[in-house]
Design a protein around this motif. Sequence first.
Motif, PDB file in Angstrom:
ATOM      1  N   ALA A 120      12.133  50.005  66.462  1.00 31.08           N
ATOM      2  CA  ALA A 120      12.492  50.491  67.722  1.00 31.08           C
ATOM      3  C   ALA A 120      12.783  51.907  67.788  1.00 31.08           C
ATOM      4  O   ALA A 120      13.545  52.532  66.817  1.00 31.08           O
ATOM      5  N   VAL A 132       3.635  50.298  71.886  1.00 26.69           N
ATOM      6  CA  VAL A 132       4.656  49.198  72.354  1.00 26.69           C
ATOM      7  C   VAL A 132       3.837  48.398  73.627  1.00 26.69           C
ATOM      8  O   VAL A 132       3.962  47.174  73.934  1.00 26.69           O
ATOM      9  N   GLN A 136       2.968  44.362  74.158  1.00 25.81           N
ATOM     10  CA  GLN A 136       3.297  43.702  75.314  1.00 25.81           C
ATOM     11  C   GLN A 136       2.661  42.974  75.948  1.00 25.81           C
ATOM     12  O   GLN A 136       2.434  41.874  76.431  1.00 25.81           O
ATOM     13  N   TYR A 153      13.901  45.284  73.295  1.00 28.96           N
ATOM     14  CA  TYR A 153      12.694  44.636  73.888  1.00 28.96           C
ATOM     15  C   TYR A 153      12.813  43.721  74.916  1.00 28.96           C
ATOM     16  O   TYR A 153      11.804  42.791  75.108  1.00 28.96           O
ATOM     17  N   TYR A 156      10.530  41.783  77.416  1.00 29.71           N
ATOM     18  CA  TYR A 156       9.388  41.517  76.826  1.00 29.71           C
ATOM     19  C   TYR A 156       9.303  40.378  75.913  1.00 29.71           C
ATOM     20  O   TYR A 156       8.304  40.124  75.369  1.00 29.71           O
ATOM     21  N   SER A 157      10.558  39.929  75.654  1.00 28.50           N
ATOM     22  CA  SER A 157      10.679  39.000  74.365  1.00 28.50           C
ATOM     23  C   SER A 157      11.106  37.546  74.472  1.00 28.50           C
ATOM     24  O   SER A 157      11.560  36.900  73.880  1.00 28.50           O
TER      25      SER A 157
END
Length: 358
Positions: A120, A132, A136, A153, A156-157
């Motif tokens: 990260a 990134v 995604q 994130y 997006y997770s």
Amino acid sequence: MKKIIFFHLYNDISGSPQVLSMVIRGLLAKGYAVELFTSNTEGFLSGIEGVKYHQFSYKWTSNRFLTLIRLVYAQLYMFIASFQYKKNDVIFYVNTICPFAPALAGRLLRFPVIYHVHEAYVNPNLLHRFYVYMWQKLSSYTFFVSEYVQKQYIRYSKQSAIIYNALPAAFLSQINLRNKSKSRIGNILMISSLKEYKGVNQYVLLAERLPQYKFRLIVNSQQQDINSFFNTIPENLVILPAHRNIHPFLIEADLLLNLSIPNLWVETFGLTILEAMAYGIPVICPPVGGPLELIDDDTSGFRIDSRNIDELSEKIRYILDSGRYAQFSANARIKSFKFSEEEMIKQIDEQLKRIDRI
């Protein structure tokens, strides 16, 4: 027998290839067929029995243009080579978010693409932002190494799981706990990359501030890089190049420091921290990131901003000289038991079995 194609950009002796080597060995033991794309350098991913290797030329250098050329070549190699599996039923497993090209190939071939995210970025550059973005868009499912990384994130997770890093059984079998007497306590260790954001300069300052202790710094670099990086080194500090076997240093250590500077770099987990804890070594770590899931403040160590040299010095003296050392040590070792290789592989295996061909 299910086949997994693993992709990792740079094979060295850092944390992410070490974790991937454990994943590969664990899944091999469960009957998976494994192929691995990685650089032709020596590291934790080298010589794993039962793996079919596909190697390419890639290595980081201080010459940014040369490194970029090598990066482009490595990505193209993995992308083109991925199409040999177009008639197969496989899973693509991308370790770190760097190898975006095979992930793109995997999606074009309609294979499940698993990302194992270790990083990260605090101050992401253009390339990091691109990595990134591609993750995604391309991932079918994501494994995060800590709750901290997942939260970076979170939007997006949705298709994700936290898979904590663990220590391999081979590492644990080599642990040799020495009997630490009061008179011997005073050896301080840090294992780090040779980067300013890792707090190596703060470590030198601490050695100067605390001459009564012995400091040892192991950096993931060669001796010539060490010589050019540091101007002066205090007499109580020894700086060594990378060592694949760190057991001899952990045996002698009484305290481990992780001094990553929070506004420049945030540790996403801290495998070296966990290795030290397995030896019963208390740890001082940053007050942010993945280490917070490992270190309990004033129990197995302390969480301190490395820019605060005064507080660091005070807590180092407290751990080593207050009479509470045995308590800190026992707490660190007990906490390390929660991060087992068996549990890590079990969780990954369970997730992989739920994934069908897209």
